[in-house]
Design an enzyme around this catalytic site. Structure first.
Site, PDB file in Angstrom:
ATOM      1  N   SER A   4       1.063  -1.209  -0.149  1.00 56.19           N
ATOM      2  CA  SER A   4       0.123  -0.126   0.102  1.00 56.19           C
ATOM      3  C   SER A   4       0.855   1.000   0.044  1.00 56.19           C
ATOM      4  CB  SER A   4      -1.415  -0.035   0.591  1.00 56.19           C
ATOM      5  OG  SER A   4      -1.974   0.991   1.266  1.00 56.19           O
ATOM      6  N   ASP A  52      -9.671  -3.730  -5.890  1.00 58.54           N
ATOM      7  CA  ASP A  52      -8.958  -2.824  -5.146  1.00 58.54           C
ATOM      8  C   ASP A  52      -8.357  -1.217  -5.807  1.00 58.54           C
ATOM      9  OD1 ASP A  52      -6.977  -1.079  -4.529  1.00 58.54           O
ATOM     10  OD2 ASP A  52      -5.293  -2.580  -3.910  1.00 58.54           O
ATOM     11  N   HIS A  85      -7.735  -4.650  -1.715  1.00 53.57           N
ATOM     12  CA  HIS A  85      -6.595  -3.937  -1.381  1.00 53.57           C
ATOM     13  C   HIS A  85      -6.203  -4.265   0.719  1.00 53.57           C
ATOM     14  CE1 HIS A  85      -3.385  -0.616  -1.251  1.00 53.57           C
ATOM     15  NE2 HIS A  85      -4.029  -0.195   0.008  1.00 53.57           N
TER      16      HIS A  85
END
Length: 373
Positions: free
Chosen positions: A159, A313, A343
């Protein structure tokens, strides 16, 4: 139909009551009561997670100056130097801790070092990136003390941590006083906050665990931008036309494989330029916040990459654009796309009841790639 099934099944699974969903809710309640902020509450709990007992791994908490780090080393003796892994956790600059990244200490990965950078809303850019960079440089200068092979150091992050990997490897290009990073591993990374109209933003903005509202909260908090400018950022009203003309070749959805471009998606259109919005948000256009727009001469010198993207995502297309950016400059990229991934799913690796097959698949792919270096 298959894409719809994957999306709806993942959304339903993510909506099941888990610790991940209850903890922020409790934090919001405390925030409304004026007791403490939601991010601070979540981090308080994360910092107190118990380290899992792993008989194969020795866990040592250290400090590189003021930066807390956690070193994982196999107990088994080795006749040669080991791989070293710098790990930058995710959490959108608001969440994440050393304890929350303990699942990455997979005994087959060998000798990872996880670090805890300072976070928003107490600390804004460039504090988090500076912490990551300083800790990385310290580790690279002292590899011998940890039994790490200087030719086999991997920078890995998920991330926003994946975005940190991109920025740090770019920053270290040309540093002859440090060992060269062997490879960069970017797990569903953030590499830009400029074009927020990409197909994945349109398709997945209401999917847990990363919604559009949460992402914009994280971006604005990290960059010290008032949330009132969110609409202008989403519509591209803060992007000067000459900037878009120069960088569209790297930022546009035209660079995505056709199968990721839906016929139903809205075309990318910039709202009328708003100078006030630009002046308040112009730092999103700096390369220090957007690894995707680094110059060709920098990109071309980067180490090979392992890039993970997830179908469900919102920032999926960031990975795809960065993949093309690297490949266009001759950088070797190994791409692992997870059709049933979402995600943050790696956080659920080995969480038993709350684990997903995609989490284990990503971890195994990472391990196999790193072991092959």
């Amino acid at each position: 139909w298959r894409a719809y099934h994957l999306r709806t099944s993942t959304e339903k699974s993510c909506k099941q009551p888990t610790a991940l969903s209850f903890t922020p809710l409790q934090g919001y309640i405390l925030e409304k009561l004026g007791i403490c902020s939601m991010p601070r509450f979540v981090r308080f709990l994360q910092d107190r997670l118990t380290i899992k007992n792993n008989r194969e791994v020795v866990v040592t908490d250290l400090r590189f100056g003021t930066i807390p780090v956690r070193l994982f080393r196999p107990k088994a003796a080795s006749s040669s130097l080991r791989r070293g892994i710098l790990f930058y956790h995710g959490g959108g600059s608001l969440f994440g801790s050393l304890a929350s990244s303990d699942t990455r200490a997979h005994p087959r990965v060998l000798a990872p070092l996880s670090l805890r950078y300072r976070k928003a809303p107490e600390h804004h850019y460039p504090v988090a990136l500076t912490d990551c960079l300083n800790a990385s440089i310290h580790f690279l200068k002292t590899l011998e003390a940890y039994g790490v092979d200087p030719s086999r150091v991997v920078a890995c992050g998920e991330s926003i941590g994946g975005g940190a990997v991109a920025l740090i490897t770019q920053t270290l290009v040309g540093r002859r006083d440090l060992p060269q990073i062997r490879a960069q591993v970017l797990i569903y990374p953030f590499v830009q906050a400029i074009n927020l109209q990409l197909p994945s933003f349109q398709q997945n903005q209401n999917v847990p665990f990363l919604s559009l509202q949460l992402m914009m909260t994280c971006v604005c908090s990290y960059l010290a931008i008032d949330l009132s400018w969110k609409g202008a950022m989403l519509k591209g009203a803060c992007i000067p036309r000459d900037f878009w003309k120069k960088y569209r070749k790297w930022l546009s959805s035209d660079n995505l494989p056709k199968r990721f471009r839906s016929k139903d998606q809205q075309p990318e259109t910039l709202a009328p330029f708003n100078e006030a919005a630009y002046l308040e948000t112009k730092h999103i256009l700096d390369v220090e916040h957007a690894a995707l727009i680094a110059e060709d001469k920098i990109i071309a010198q980067l180490p090979e990459a392992f890039l993970v993207s997830c179908e469900v995502d919102m920032v999926r297309d960031d990975s795809l654009l960065y993949k093309k950016r690297l490949e266009d400059q001759g950088v070797r990229v190994t791409w692992y796309h997870v059709e049933d991934g979402f995600h943050g799913c790696l956080v659920l690796f080995d969480k038993k009841l709350f684990s997903f097959p995609c989490s284990l698949n990503i971890m195994n792919a990472l391990v196999n790639y790193i072991k092959g270096l």
